[in-house]
Design an enzyme around this catalytic site. Sequence first.
Site, PDB file in Angstrom:
ATOM      1  CB  SER A 113      -3.396   6.157   1.491  1.00 16.10           C
ATOM      2  OG  SER A 113      -2.460   6.916   0.736  1.00 16.10           O
ATOM      3  CE  LYS A 145      -3.611  10.092  -0.916  1.00 22.14           C
ATOM      4  NZ  LYS A 145      -2.446   9.189  -0.897  1.00 22.14           N
ATOM      5  CB  SER A 166      -0.306   5.198  -0.927  1.00 21.29           C
ATOM      6  OG  SER A 166      -0.332   4.658   0.363  1.00 21.29           O
TER       7      SER A 166
END
Length: 495
Positions: A158, A78, A182
């Site tokens: 997210s 990420k 998330s």
Amino acid sequence: MSDLNKLGLAEARDALRKGDTTSVELTEACLKAIDAADALNAFVHKTPEIAMERAKAADERIKAGEAPSMCGLPIGIKDLFCTKGVPSQAASKILEGFKPEYESTVSQKLADAGSVMLGKLNMDEFAMGSSNETSVYGNAVSPWRRGNDDAQLTPGGSSGGSASAVAADLCLAATGTDTGGSIRQPAAFTGTVGIKPTYGRCSRWGIVAFASSLDQAGPMTKSVRDAAIMLEAMCGHDPKDSTSAELTVPDFEAMLTGDIRGKKIGIPKEYRMDGMPGEIGKLWSDGAEMLKAAGAEIVDISLPHTKYALPAYYVIAPAEASSNLARYDGVRYGRRATLEAGDGITEMYEKTRAEGFGHEVQRRVMVGTYVLSAGFYDAYYNRARKVRTLIKKDFEDVFAAGVDAILTPATPSAAFGLGEMTEADPVQMYLNDVFTVTVNLAGLPGIAVPAGLDKQGLPLGLQLIGKPWEEGDLLNTAYALENAAGFVAKPQQWW
């Protein structure tokens, strides 16, 4: 072996050990899949050179024996994790051009374990969002579609890029972070597994901060076994993070027996929300029946302060964000606005932040600054902290009464279309976190497991919440649920 990118971590590890394939072949298969999947916008900084270099080194380690479980396995990282010499922007314009000179502890641990970094994954800006629509790179897109409908769906947020990449078999697994859901919400939306470990289990050092008392890294994988393998590699004490726990990391995979006989699973009545879709309610009941059939005892429990969780979270998280994001000022790194003659340092701060931060980040920084301001600190921030303590106590009381894990829905619906939850009412988007934020406020481990499809053929997930530091036990309960649910659906390739 064909379709190597479709393997999970456990299958790929076993194939590497047997000599059926090599890390180089696995990595090439993933890189090819990534290049063919630009329509998903999941990978935003590709690192094929690093990937091939690490894959070759991993093959040497495997040949020599003594290679750890993650050795040679291609994964995505990420964009919130700082990676040395590779753009690490947290999906924000304000960090344009930032290439750290250091590696986050989690990505370093994965590298040390021999895993292969394929590149950086899309996400909501500074991890603020539930749909991956606030990214400077543009929306990440789910590989799933509703029936024959061509509308693009959100992979959740997210960690949307991570969820999309794992679901579409662009990588074998990915890292995510979870501040209010998330990891778990995108996993539920994409038919993948995502675990948020206990706060302090994974180091936060080198991960761009959103809300420091809530953020926690975790793996996003294709199965519960894969989650156990990857989580073990990510965990461990780190002296560079004062909130990192000095506890030994168990062999999570060895704890996956699937035997949950005699375990008590709590069903919290407060999670039965008004207007909850029938499909979510049925999935929840079915999940409880599956666990009962596997030998667990199902008990009704009460978590009375649940209704205050969302408002408390949306005071505490923005407050911490406004403090953490104050460091982005155009002085030391990242973007700096172009100044006009006569502009001073104040104008530089104002213009840089106005240009660099997106609307959602600006909104949350303003909310956070407001609740921390002199006249409102006690009315909002301190009150929210007290509510947080009560929420934590609710869970402590339930676990003290003998409950081993708690079963809830992971999300209030299946994935929605990109653009369907508009800017006009951000609260609608915030309500997506209704089942997940309590876990962050209490610092507990939580896992999302795919458990079925809705009538439009989209994945739905269930969430299990465990006792602090007992990720092994939680993973085992999730393993039993996964086996009972038998979820094997994959998105039809359209990209």
